[in-house]
Design a protein around this motif. Sequence first.
Motif, mmCIF file in Angstrom:
data_model
loop_
_atom_site.group_PDB
_atom_site.id
_atom_site.type_symbol
_atom_site.label_atom_id
_atom_site.label_comp_id
_atom_site.label_asym_id
_atom_site.label_seq_id
_atom_site.Cartn_x
_atom_site.Cartn_y
_atom_site.Cartn_z
ATOM 1 N N ALA A 138 -47.512 -2.242 -42.584
ATOM 2 C CA ALA A 138 -46.125 -2.178 -43.048
ATOM 3 C C ALA A 138 -45.282 -1.385 -42.054
ATOM 4 N N ALA A 139 -45.863 -0.287 -41.570
ATOM 5 C CA ALA A 139 -45.145 0.539 -40.604
ATOM 6 C C ALA A 139 -44.942 -0.233 -39.303
ATOM 7 N N VAL A 176 -44.799 -3.468 -38.865
ATOM 8 C CA VAL A 176 -43.815 -4.540 -39.052
ATOM 9 C C VAL A 176 -42.392 -3.981 -39.094
ATOM 10 N N ALA A 177 -42.205 -2.907 -39.848
ATOM 11 C CA ALA A 177 -40.856 -2.333 -39.960
ATOM 12 C C ALA A 177 -40.376 -1.826 -38.601
ATOM 13 N N ASN A 178 -41.310 -1.166 -37.885
ATOM 14 C CA ASN A 178 -40.946 -0.705 -36.546
ATOM 15 C C ASN A 178 -40.611 -1.884 -35.630
ATOM 16 N N HIS A 193 -39.368 -4.784 -36.514
ATOM 17 C CA HIS A 193 -38.019 -5.240 -36.873
ATOM 18 C C HIS A 193 -36.970 -4.348 -36.220
ATOM 19 N N ALA A 194 -37.190 -3.053 -36.331
ATOM 20 C CA ALA A 194 -36.229 -2.098 -35.780
ATOM 21 C C ALA A 194 -36.109 -2.292 -34.276
ATOM 22 N N ARG A 202 -36.711 -4.912 -32.487
ATOM 23 C CA ARG A 202 -35.980 -6.138 -32.154
ATOM 24 C C ARG A 202 -34.480 -5.924 -32.294
ATOM 25 N N ARG A 203 -34.109 -5.207 -33.378
ATOM 26 C CA ARG A 203 -32.684 -4.931 -33.602
ATOM 27 C C ARG A 203 -32.092 -4.138 -32.439
ATOM 28 N N TRP A 204 -32.809 -3.044 -32.105
ATOM 29 C CA TRP A 204 -32.275 -2.195 -31.037
ATOM 30 C C TRP A 204 -32.146 -2.970 -29.724
ATOM 31 N N ARG A 206 -34.960 4.795 -27.254
ATOM 32 C CA ARG A 206 -35.358 4.649 -28.648
ATOM 33 C C ARG A 206 -36.376 3.520 -28.806
ATOM 34 N N ILE A 251 -40.179 3.670 -30.402
ATOM 35 C CA ILE A 251 -40.648 2.809 -31.488
ATOM 36 C C ILE A 251 -41.886 2.028 -31.069
ATOM 37 N N ARG A 270 -44.832 4.158 -31.434
ATOM 38 C CA ARG A 270 -45.237 4.273 -32.848
ATOM 39 C C ARG A 270 -46.002 3.038 -33.294
ATOM 40 N N ARG A 305 -49.435 3.288 -32.029
ATOM 41 C CA ARG A 305 -50.160 4.324 -32.775
ATOM 42 C C ARG A 305 -50.609 3.800 -34.145
ATOM 43 N N ASP A 306 -49.645 3.209 -34.888
ATOM 44 C CA ASP A 306 -49.973 2.756 -36.249
ATOM 45 C C ASP A 306 -50.939 1.584 -36.231
#
Lengths: 522, 203
Positions: free
Chosen positions: A319-320, A322-324, A326-327, A329-331, A341, A345, A348, A351-352
């Motif tokens: 989950a972490a 995937v959310a990272n 998404h973030a 891609r946005r950035w 940034r 990400i 991270r 790491r996850d």
Amino acid sequence: MSTMEMEKLGAMNSDHSAAIKVTRNGSGEKYSNDALSTNEQDMTRILDMFPGFVWTARPDGEIECSNQSVLDYTGMTLAELKNNWRSVVNPDDIAVRERALDLMARSGEPVERELRVRRFDGVYRWFHSRMRALRDEHGQVLRWYCISWDIEEHKRAEEALRESEHRLRLIIDTIPALVWVAKPDGSVEYTNQRVLDYFGVPEKDLAQFRWVHAVHPDDADAALRGWLRAVAAEASYEATHRHRSADGEYRWFQVRGEPLRDRDGRVLSWYGVTVDIDDRKQMEEALRSTRARLSRATRIATVAELSAAIAHEINQGLAAVVANGHALRRWLSSVSPNLERARLIAERIIRDGNSAADVVRRIRALFKQEAPTKVPLDVNEVIAEVLRLSGDKVRRKSSYVETDLEENLPMTLADRIQIQQVIINLVHNAIESMEDVTNRPRLLSIRSRRDATNIIVEIRDYGRGLENAEKIFEPFFTTKENGMGMGLAICRSIVEAHDGRLSATTSEKQGTTFCFTLPIRS
Amino acid sequence: MIYLVDDDSRVREALSEHLTSLGMEVVTFGSAAEYLDYSRSDAAACLILDLQLPDISGLDLQQQLATEPSPQIIFISGHGDIPSSVRAMKAGAIEFLTKPVDEEALIAAVQAAVARDRKLRQSHAELAELQESFSLLTPRERQVLSLVVGGLLNKQAAAVLGIAEVTLQLHRSQIMQKMEADSFADLVRMAERLGIRHPGKKA
């Protein structure tokens, strides 16, 4: 105090002496007149002093003459007693005496009876009475000569004995067990009513009863051999077997017998109880099967819990990631991408992702665990080895180790590597738990000892203790910053796979003690 | 404003990053207690709540929050547990998302939650305004209001109160002014929101 009423006796004197003559005739004695008179006085004294009733009666049983004891006892004069014997005999016993008189008159045999006689104060006491008849040439009774003595105390003792015997018998018949007595040779001598009822044996056939015929065929051989061995050795007997009841049903019984010995140690008889344990046996059986089912269910539940925990653990990481992602891609797709940034990400995400992979790797190791290769193992040796291997860590964390290992510890059967893993894990945990202890020595104490069936190893730290000594064994529960929470769960499963137990006791002041057991190799 | 409660630091960090990248402002919490301790600003908001929290469960927190004005709730959970999601939705949750969270669904849910929160806040504000205006009315004016919105003609209402029709008309224009009503229809709607009914009106 010769108060015998001589006047009243006067009329009978000749008879009296005749009686004496008659009774003494057999021994051929003769009395002169002087001698007679001396004898009369002597006789009177003797009769009065005689510790019992002495009296004569007419053929119909009415009193003619008696010694002083009778008068003292009844509180009546001889005149009052005459033609009045029924007034001093307990109404229930009057018939007894009448029958006795009748019987004696006809048979000529002396008869003895027990009957109750009324004392001056109205109290009846038991007396034993013996009568003999003086007869004429036709065998007709001329006079009765009687003695009676007080048997009240004896009667009471007898009654008490009978009562106590009755009570004992009642107890023996009532206690919910089969009670038996056997002869020194092992044959049955006595049983309580329950034995007769259970086996359906009439009391008269008890001598022919062979208990071993009522033992379940599968148990009979062992039962008989055990009993014969006990009888031969004159030692306590104990056995458990099935007995067939009168209606053909078999029930489990526990049998115990003890020999009763005389002063010289010879067996006088065997005393035994046979207790119905069928309900208990069945309960034990039910309990055993429940336990087996429960343990199976527990294993299944643990596997289910474990897989849920694993799924959760991995999913959180994903989950972490995937959310990272998404973030990220946005950035990156913004007009002026923030590359600093984005790099953070991405790190991270790595790491996850790795931590999720790590979970998988460890779990694979856990489940790949092969069946333990059990060899005879000296636990002390394993402890020493682990301490050698951990020396670096101990020094690095500036803690020190204290050992108290019992010498000549028996061997256990265990997988060397696995037990090593357990001890390493516990030792490392202990060292880490004391990392932030500054106000006392960082002491790690390892102790080994044994009890009747187990080798016991205790690994103790003097850290801050745990909040929950049971929760720490749950998979993925951890108190460590970078812990996976798998170590103790695996340790416990290893120890349990060796039929041992791993537990922890903890307190804030005393630190935590992990204790595991391994069965002594039998 | 987004409030995010999740006990897993990795998830908290990543979701917060994701929401931030979507241009939202995020405040994160590791437990329900932390969230409850936080004094929220008055801006429109939404609460993203993990179902499994270390202290009290997300569902329990939802129940606890139901008694006070609170942002709309979006649940997130590691596994799609149907009974829990049904319970959450019945208790008024906006959405029940499973982790890993789908971006489209997350955006839609957050937008829906914030929109509903805004709408609710607006309606709360309007009602507060109405209540304030209503508090300016005299007791007589309140009687008149309840009679006229109940459908009585001026003449009838005046008769009920035992006053002249002219006097009643005077009250009525005072009411319109104080309540800032544009029309009689507007006044009726206001009365409805305030829960005013004609005492004798049949249901």
